[in-house]
Design a protein around this motif. Structure first.
Motif, PDB file in Angstrom:
ATOM      1  N   ILE A   1       0.821  -1.208   0.000  1.00  0.00           N
ATOM      2  CA  ILE A   1       0.000   0.000   0.000  1.00  0.00           C
ATOM      3  C   ILE A   1       0.857   1.260   0.000  1.00  0.00           C
ATOM      4  O   ILE A   1       0.596   2.211  -0.752  1.00  0.00           O
ATOM      5  N   ARG A   2       1.889   1.304   0.846  1.00  0.00           N
ATOM      6  CA  ARG A   2       2.742   2.495   0.874  1.00  0.00           C
ATOM      7  C   ARG A   2       3.435   2.697  -0.474  1.00  0.00           C
ATOM      8  O   ARG A   2       3.543   3.818  -0.967  1.00  0.00           O
ATOM      9  N   GLN A   3       3.876   1.605  -1.102  1.00  0.00           N
ATOM     10  CA  GLN A   3       4.507   1.714  -2.420  1.00  0.00           C
ATOM     11  C   GLN A   3       3.494   2.175  -3.469  1.00  0.00           C
ATOM     12  O   GLN A   3       3.847   2.899  -4.401  1.00  0.00           O
ATOM     13  N   THR A   4       2.239   1.748  -3.314  1.00  0.00           N
ATOM     14  CA  THR A   4       1.190   2.202  -4.236  1.00  0.00           C
ATOM     15  C   THR A   4       1.063   3.724  -4.196  1.00  0.00           C
ATOM     16  O   THR A   4       1.031   4.386  -5.240  1.00  0.00           O
ATOM     17  N   LEU A   5       0.994   4.290  -3.009  1.00  0.00           N
ATOM     18  CA  LEU A   5       0.891   5.747  -2.898  1.00  0.00           C
ATOM     19  C   LEU A   5       2.162   6.427  -3.392  1.00  0.00           C
ATOM     20  O   LEU A   5       2.094   7.503  -4.000  1.00  0.00           O
ATOM     21  N   ASP A   6       3.314   5.803  -3.172  1.00  0.00           N
ATOM     22  CA  ASP A   6       4.564   6.362  -3.712  1.00  0.00           C
ATOM     23  C   ASP A   6       4.496   6.433  -5.236  1.00  0.00           C
ATOM     24  O   ASP A   6       4.912   7.434  -5.843  1.00  0.00           O
ATOM     25  N   HIS A   7       3.979   5.379  -5.876  1.00  0.00           N
ATOM     26  CA  HIS A   7       3.850   5.373  -7.340  1.00  0.00           C
ATOM     27  C   HIS A   7       2.879   6.460  -7.807  1.00  0.00           C
ATOM     28  O   HIS A   7       3.112   7.116  -8.834  1.00  0.00           O
ATOM     29  N   VAL A   8       1.781   6.641  -7.078  1.00  0.00           N
ATOM     30  CA  VAL A   8       0.818   7.685  -7.434  1.00  0.00           C
ATOM     31  C   VAL A   8       1.463   9.066  -7.356  1.00  0.00           C
ATOM     32  O   VAL A   8       1.286   9.901  -8.255  1.00  0.00           O
ATOM     33  N   ILE A   9       2.219   9.306  -6.304  1.00  0.00           N
ATOM     34  CA  ILE A   9       2.880  10.605  -6.124  1.00  0.00           C
ATOM     35  C   ILE A   9       3.887  10.856  -7.242  1.00  0.00           C
ATOM     36  O   ILE A   9       3.965  11.953  -7.807  1.00  0.00           O
ATOM     37  N   GLU A  10       4.652   9.830  -7.587  1.00  0.00           N
ATOM     38  CA  GLU A  10       5.644   9.970  -8.661  1.00  0.00           C
ATOM     39  C   GLU A  10       4.959  10.219 -10.002  1.00  0.00           C
ATOM     40  O   GLU A  10       5.389  11.083 -10.783  1.00  0.00           O
ATOM     41  N   PHE A  11       3.885   9.484 -10.289  1.00  0.00           N
ATOM     42  CA  PHE A  11       3.162   9.677 -11.547  1.00  0.00           C
ATOM     43  C   PHE A  11       2.542  11.075 -11.597  1.00  0.00           C
ATOM     44  O   PHE A  11       2.592  11.753 -12.629  1.00  0.00           O
ATOM     45  N   ARG A  12       1.962  11.506 -10.490  1.00  0.00           N
ATOM     46  CA  ARG A  12       1.346  12.833 -10.443  1.00  0.00           C
ATOM     47  C   ARG A  12       2.381  13.916 -10.740  1.00  0.00           C
ATOM     48  O   ARG A  12       2.106  14.860 -11.479  1.00  0.00           O
ATOM     49  N   ARG A  13       3.571  13.767 -10.185  1.00  0.00           N
ATOM     50  CA  ARG A  13       4.638  14.748 -10.425  1.00  0.00           C
ATOM     51  C   ARG A  13       4.975  14.829 -11.911  1.00  0.00           C
ATOM     52  O   ARG A  13       5.094  15.914 -12.482  1.00  0.00           O
ATOM     53  N   GLY A  14       5.109  13.669 -12.563  1.00  0.00           N
ATOM     54  CA  GLY A  14       5.402  13.656 -13.986  1.00  0.00           C
ATOM     55  C   GLY A  14       4.262  14.194 -14.821  1.00  0.00           C
ATOM     56  O   GLY A  14       4.475  14.906 -15.808  1.00  0.00           O
ATOM     57  N   PHE A  15       3.024  13.869 -14.429  1.00  0.00           N
ATOM     58  CA  PHE A  15       1.853  14.348 -15.166  1.00  0.00           C
ATOM     59  C   PHE A  15       1.761  15.871 -15.120  1.00  0.00           C
ATOM     60  O   PHE A  15       1.459  16.522 -16.124  1.00  0.00           O
ATOM     61  N   LEU A  16       2.016  16.453 -13.951  1.00  0.00           N
ATOM     62  CA  LEU A  16       1.926  17.904 -13.825  1.00  0.00           C
ATOM     63  C   LEU A  16       2.994  18.612 -14.655  1.00  0.00           C
ATOM     64  O   LEU A  16       2.767  19.712 -15.164  1.00  0.00           O
ATOM     65  N   ALA A  17       4.140  17.979 -14.794  1.00  0.00           N
ATOM     66  CA  ALA A  17       5.211  18.569 -15.605  1.00  0.00           C
ATOM     67  C   ALA A  17       4.929  18.454 -17.101  1.00  0.00           C
ATOM     68  O   ALA A  17       5.407  19.269 -17.897  1.00  0.00           O
ATOM     69  N   LEU A  18       4.133  17.458 -17.473  1.00  0.00           N
ATOM     70  CA  LEU A  18       3.843  17.215 -18.887  1.00  0.00           C
ATOM     71  C   LEU A  18       2.811  18.222 -19.392  1.00  0.00           C
ATOM     72  O   LEU A  18       1.742  18.393 -18.806  1.00  0.00           O
ATOM     73  N   HIS A  19       3.118  18.904 -20.488  1.00  0.00           N
ATOM     74  CA  HIS A  19       2.187  19.854 -21.117  1.00  0.00           C
ATOM     75  C   HIS A  19       1.726  20.944 -20.141  1.00  0.00           C
ATOM     76  O   HIS A  19       0.641  21.510 -20.308  1.00  0.00           O
ATOM     77  N   GLN A  20       2.505  21.195 -19.083  1.00  0.00           N
ATOM     78  CA  GLN A  20       2.163  22.231 -18.106  1.00  0.00           C
ATOM     79  C   GLN A  20       0.763  22.037 -17.532  1.00  0.00           C
ATOM     80  O   GLN A  20      -0.058  22.956 -17.465  1.00  0.00           O
ATOM     81  N   ASN A  21       0.478  20.798 -17.102  1.00  0.00           N
ATOM     82  CA  ASN A  21      -0.814  20.500 -16.496  1.00  0.00           C
ATOM     83  C   ASN A  21      -0.937  21.160 -15.128  1.00  0.00           C
ATOM     84  O   ASN A  21       0.058  21.511 -14.484  1.00  0.00           O
ATOM     85  N   PHE A  22      -2.190  21.285 -14.677  1.00  0.00           N
ATOM     86  CA  PHE A  22      -2.488  21.883 -13.380  1.00  0.00           C
ATOM     87  C   PHE A  22      -2.916  20.798 -12.391  1.00  0.00           C
ATOM     88  O   PHE A  22      -3.389  19.730 -12.802  1.00  0.00           O
ATOM     89  N   PRO A  23      -2.790  21.058 -11.096  1.00  0.00           N
ATOM     90  CA  PRO A  23      -3.183  20.051 -10.102  1.00  0.00           C
ATOM     91  C   PRO A  23      -4.618  19.556 -10.265  1.00  0.00           C
ATOM     92  O   PRO A  23      -4.906  18.376 -10.024  1.00  0.00           O
ATOM     93  N   GLU A  24      -5.537  20.448 -10.683  1.00  0.00           N
ATOM     94  CA  GLU A  24      -6.930  20.028 -10.829  1.00  0.00           C
ATOM     95  C   GLU A  24      -7.168  19.139 -12.052  1.00  0.00           C
ATOM     96  O   GLU A  24      -8.286  18.658 -12.265  1.00  0.00           O
ATOM     97  N   ASP A  25      -6.131  18.897 -12.867  1.00  0.00           N
ATOM     98  CA  ASP A  25      -6.270  18.036 -14.044  1.00  0.00           C
ATOM     99  C   ASP A  25      -6.125  16.550 -13.700  1.00  0.00           C
ATOM    100  O   ASP A  25      -6.289  15.695 -14.569  1.00  0.00           O
ATOM    101  N   ILE A  26      -5.808  16.244 -12.452  1.00  0.00           N
ATOM    102  CA  ILE A  26      -5.709  14.857 -12.002  1.00  0.00           C
ATOM    103  C   ILE A  26      -6.493  14.737 -10.704  1.00  0.00           C
ATOM    104  O   ILE A  26      -6.323  15.542  -9.787  1.00  0.00           O
ATOM    105  N   ALA A  27      -7.405  13.769 -10.645  1.00  0.00           N
ATOM    106  CA  ALA A  27      -8.335  13.669  -9.522  1.00  0.00           C
ATOM    107  C   ALA A  27      -8.223  12.310  -8.842  1.00  0.00           C
ATOM    108  O   ALA A  27      -7.979  11.292  -9.493  1.00  0.00           O
TER     109      ALA A  27
END
Length: 266
Positions: free
Chosen positions: A59-85
């Motif tokens: 479970i802890r690794q699952t949340l770590d993966h989510v955090i890492e993916f979210r970081r990359g997603f926000l950097a891609l195409h200058q996405n905003f935090p509200e673009d991932i829910a």
């Protein structure tokens, strides 16, 4: 402001990637993220449909993966935090209630029910156990408060975990209110703003939807106790391959009307 605290609003979404219940299976989530990263385009949005926690032993690794993916997603195409829910599932709802267990009238009975529903895996992930929890639940409010406080501290010791839990919303919808995203169901007789437990427990009501729900033309969910895979009707989409129960983790790419464009499995 209160609605924004309850619901995520996906603005200007060209496509929406939805991810079914993960149930603490970090390996499958990591493989799914790897497939997804190469497919994301400008204007894409992402919705995790609840139950990131529970049942699995990573479970802890699952949340770590989510955090890492979210970081990359926000950097891609200058996405905003509200673009991932992130939606609240039954597991997240139980975990939030568990952290307030000292206020329950029958804490041991409540915890016993939660353990039957799979919350024990999250307890183990943050350094406790079902046995310890049941013992503390019978020890009185003061001792129980100390125990839930230790659990909160354990979450905070994992960078980003507490923040992700604070970003969880009851449901999400596109800004044009064509597509609604829920965890497992809703009560079609009640307005969206008054739904609560229905979002994570009313799976049978969801199966009976045979007309639009208000303005929403399509409702998408990520958990069904029968784990049917992908099921679509004129008004609904169910996405649950049984991840955490021996089945695959699934993701679906949806168009602006809620139609399924592409499927991924891991």
């Amino acid at each position: 402001m209160r609605d924004r605290q309850k619901f995520a609003v996906l603005r200007a979404a060209r496509r929406i990637w939805t991810i079914s219940a993960v149930h603490g299976d970090a390996d499958r989530l990591d493989r799914l993220h790897a497939q997804l990263e190469g497919r994301l385009r400008r204007g894409d949005r992402v919705v995790y449909l609840g139950n990131l926690l529970g049942r699995g032993d990573t479970i802890r690794q699952t949340l770590d993966h989510v955090i890492e993916f979210r970081r990359g997603f926000l950097a891609l195409h200058q996405n905003f935090p509200e673009d991932i829910a992130f939606l609240r599932g039954g597991q997240e709802e139980m975990w939030q209630k568990l952290l307030q267990l000292q206020f329950a009238s029958d804490p041991r009975g409540v915890l016993s029910w939660m353990l039957d529903q799979g919350v024990g895996a999250t307890l183990e992930a943050y350094g406790s156990s079902a046995r310890e929890g049941l013992r503390e639940a019978a020890s009185g409010p003061l001792q129980l408060t100390r125990w839930t406080g230790r659990l909160r501290s354990a979450i905070q010791d994992n960078p980003g975990h507490y923040q992700i839990m604070n970003e969880i919303r009851r449901a999400a919808y596109t800004s044009d209110r064509r597509v609604l995203f829920v965890h497992t169901g809703l009560d079609p007789t009640r307005p969206l703003e008054t739904q609560k437990d229905s979002f994570w427990w009313s799976s049978s009501a969801f199966a009976r939807l045979n007309e639009p729900y208000g303005d929403f033309q399509r409702i998408v969910r990520g958990y069904d106790p029968s784990h049917p895979g992908l099921e679509t009707t004129e008004y609904t989409v169910t996405l649950d391959g049984g991840c955490g129960f021996g089945g695959p983790l699934m993701a679906a790419c949806l168009g602006p009307e809620g139609d399924v464009i592409e499927m991924l499995e891991a």
